[in-house]
Enzyme design. Structure first.
Site, PDB file in Angstrom:
ATOM      1  N   SER A 101       0.836  -1.203   0.000  1.00 17.24           N
ATOM      2  CA  SER A 101       0.000   0.000   0.000  1.00 17.24           C
ATOM      3  C   SER A 101       0.874   1.259   0.000  1.00 17.24           C
ATOM      4  O   SER A 101       1.705   1.430  -0.898  1.00 17.24           O
ATOM      5  CB  SER A 101      -0.942  -0.044   1.214  1.00 17.24           C
ATOM      6  OG  SER A 101      -1.881   0.998   1.165  1.00 17.24           O
TER       7      SER A 101
ATOM      8  N   ASP B 132      -8.840  -4.463  -6.440  1.00 23.36           N
ATOM      9  CA  ASP B 132      -8.242  -3.571  -5.450  1.00 23.36           C
ATOM     10  C   ASP B 132      -8.281  -2.123  -5.928  1.00 23.36           C
ATOM     11  O   ASP B 132      -7.804  -1.784  -7.014  1.00 23.36           O
ATOM     12  CB  ASP B 132      -6.795  -4.008  -5.209  1.00 23.36           C
ATOM     13  CG  ASP B 132      -6.126  -3.243  -4.077  1.00 23.36           C
ATOM     14  OD1 ASP B 132      -6.715  -2.272  -3.572  1.00 23.36           O
ATOM     15  OD2 ASP B 132      -5.001  -3.620  -3.705  1.00 23.36           O
TER      16      ASP B 132
END
Length: 508
Positions: A282, A334
């Protein structure tokens, strides 16, 4: 109302009107800054934090300057968009799907990089410390690291900043399987633009691993939201080097710690023949990618594995440059690898379009959307009149908005909106491996029977935000680790089988 040239009357072009509109923009930014400071009241008031508040406020005021939607409008638009996307995908003609067989060299490279991703994901997860470990092991995790939590090792190991340091270290040992002596530095110091990270010796892969933690605090969120671009001063031949400001600042912080504090020098004095590998998930993936670019002049063999990195990270030239030493891994729908200011502008335009062409009451859309997200259904029953002319009963009074002439309300094109000058188009790092779920194992990722296809993907396949119940869960590190476990074990058990992911390309 934002001052669009085609929409603003002639008398608004006067200097007095321009001054008034600029004053309104400043006031809007000030309002957003007040809101953000209130939400983040527990964070300190140093210079970096104040800069992050201003950057975040400007981003929000710019994004919402030409819309007047309440949260229920956005929720209704997302529900309609999800059904619309599923309907388009189900109605694809066979010639819209491109099929090709992967070359043997590409297939071998994919297998090798998948194995590397599976191995180094453990370090990216370890950087989160004990919260992720307890979340992944709710029944046994506390018992496993409880002994480490009670011991005092802060004098023996270079632990810097944060609470529950020994608990963090215990979870890192359990996740990576390394010994105490294998760690060079572990830092859980966490501030705006300053991320926790660890440095360890990985004897199995003969590498010095730097793992950067992802988003886990309000300070990290402010780093994420400092989304304007800033130039990078790099010792390479690449031109037009721009990157996400907040992540670039975080990467510079880790760079200074590694170089100025002699952390990397200490690691390579112990294992001079090892290579440098930088990993993260991330926000940590974005920082790891930029950190590897910064360190490549001093460490030409550096390799980076970025798990679920943000899309809005690198300029086009840096994206092309990073393909030789950065591998990104993306799971399913995602949202973070598809998230950038340009894609958010495109999402806003699509929400306005689908909401403006809806002919059902909002409460029905929300109820049906909840049912569709939970239990599925037929997306062809979309309650819109997208192909029709005048609406008999539009959901919102969008006619007045359409008359403004803003580009956000121009429904004639499906191309993404042009970003403001301060937010130019940015791209994800390196080559991209995409894991896609095949079959129907359930609406949510908690179903254990999920199977995945694997393929190399181009960045253009992540140029639109896809709506779905897994757009958030596919970003979770534990879900990504389970998917990697499944993919690696399946490919190892069927070495001679053709790869599913190499023969299909999803067309959005």
């Amino acid at each position: 109302m934002a001052p669009y040239p085609s929409a603003v009357p002639h008398h608004l072009d006067s200097p007095e009107s321009s001054q008034l509109l600029n004053g309104l923009k400043t006031a809007a930014t000030s309002v957003w800054e007040t809101r953000i400071k209130f939400l983040c009241c527990c964070i300190g008031k140093d210079d970096r934090t104040r800069v992050a508040f201003s950057s975040t406020a400007e981003l929000f005021s710019t994004y919402f300057s030409d819309t007047d939607l309440v949260p229920s409008d956005i929720a209704a638009g997302l529900a309609l968009l999800h059904q619309q996307q599923d309907s388009i995908r189900n109605n694809q003609e066979p010639d819209q799907v491109v099929s090709r067989s992967p070359e043997p060299s590409q297939e071998a490279d994919l297998d090798a990089e998948l194995e590397n991703c599976h191995h180094y994901m453990q370090f990216a997860a370890a950087a989160y410390g004990w919260p992720l470990y307890i979340y992944r092991n709710p029944f046994t995790g506390l018992c496993r690291i409880g002994g480490d939590c009670c011991r005092s090792r802060t004098t023996d190991y270079d632990l810097v900043g944060g609470d529950q340091l020994n608990c963090h270290f215990g979870s890192i040992l359990q996740t990576t399987g390394l010994q105490y002596r294998d760690f060079i530095h572990v830092s859980f110091h966490d501030k705006v633009y300053e991320l926790p990270f660890l440095v360890a010796l990985d004897h199995r892969k003969e590498s010095v691993v730097v793992a950067v933690r992802g988003t886990m605090s309000l300070q990290d969120i402010l780093t994420d939201l400092s989304a304007e671009s800033e130039p990078l001063d790099l010792e390479c031949e690449v031109q037009d080097c721009w990157a996400h400001k907040g992540i670039s600042q975080a990467a510079r912080y880790v760079y200074r710690r590694l170089i100025n504090d002699g952390i990397l020098s200490q690691a390579f004095s112990i294992a001079p023949e090892y290579r440098l590998v930088i990993v993260g998930h991330s926000l940590g993936a974005g920082a790891a990618a930029l950190l590897s670019i910064m360190l490549r002049a001093a460490y030409p063999r550096v390799q980076c594995y970025a798990f679920s990195p943000p899309r809005g990270l690198l300029s086009k030239s840096l994206y092309e440059y990073s393909k030789t030493f950065i591998v990104s891994l993306v799971l399913g729908k995602d949202v973070i690898p598809r998230l950038s200011v340009a894609n958010l502008e495109d999402l806003k335009r699509r929400i306005l379009r689908v909401v403006a062409h809806c002919n059902k009451p909002k409460y029905k859309i929300l109820l049906r959307g909840c049912w569709y997200e939970l239990f599925g259904g037929h997306p062809e029953d979309l309650p819109t009149e997208l192909d029709g002319g005048d609406l008999t009963q539009p959901l919102l009074g969008e006619r007045s908005l359409l008359a403004h002439g803003s580009p956000a309300y121009s429904f004639s094109s499906d191309s993404p909106l042009e970003s403001p000058t301060k937010y130019p188009p940015l791209y994800p790092p390196g080559r991209i491996i995409h894991l896609e779920e095949v079959g129907t194992s359930g609406r949510f990722s908690c179903y254990p029977a999920a199977q995945y296809s694997v393929k190399w993907s181009h960045e253009s396949e992540f140029s639109k935000i896809l709506i779905g119940p897994k757009m958030l869960t596919d970003h979770m590190p534990d879900i990504l680790m389970r998917a990697l476990d499944s993919v690696v074990s399946d490919r190892a058990a069927c070495v001679s089988c053709p790869t599913q992911g190499g023969s299909s390309v999803y067309v959005a």
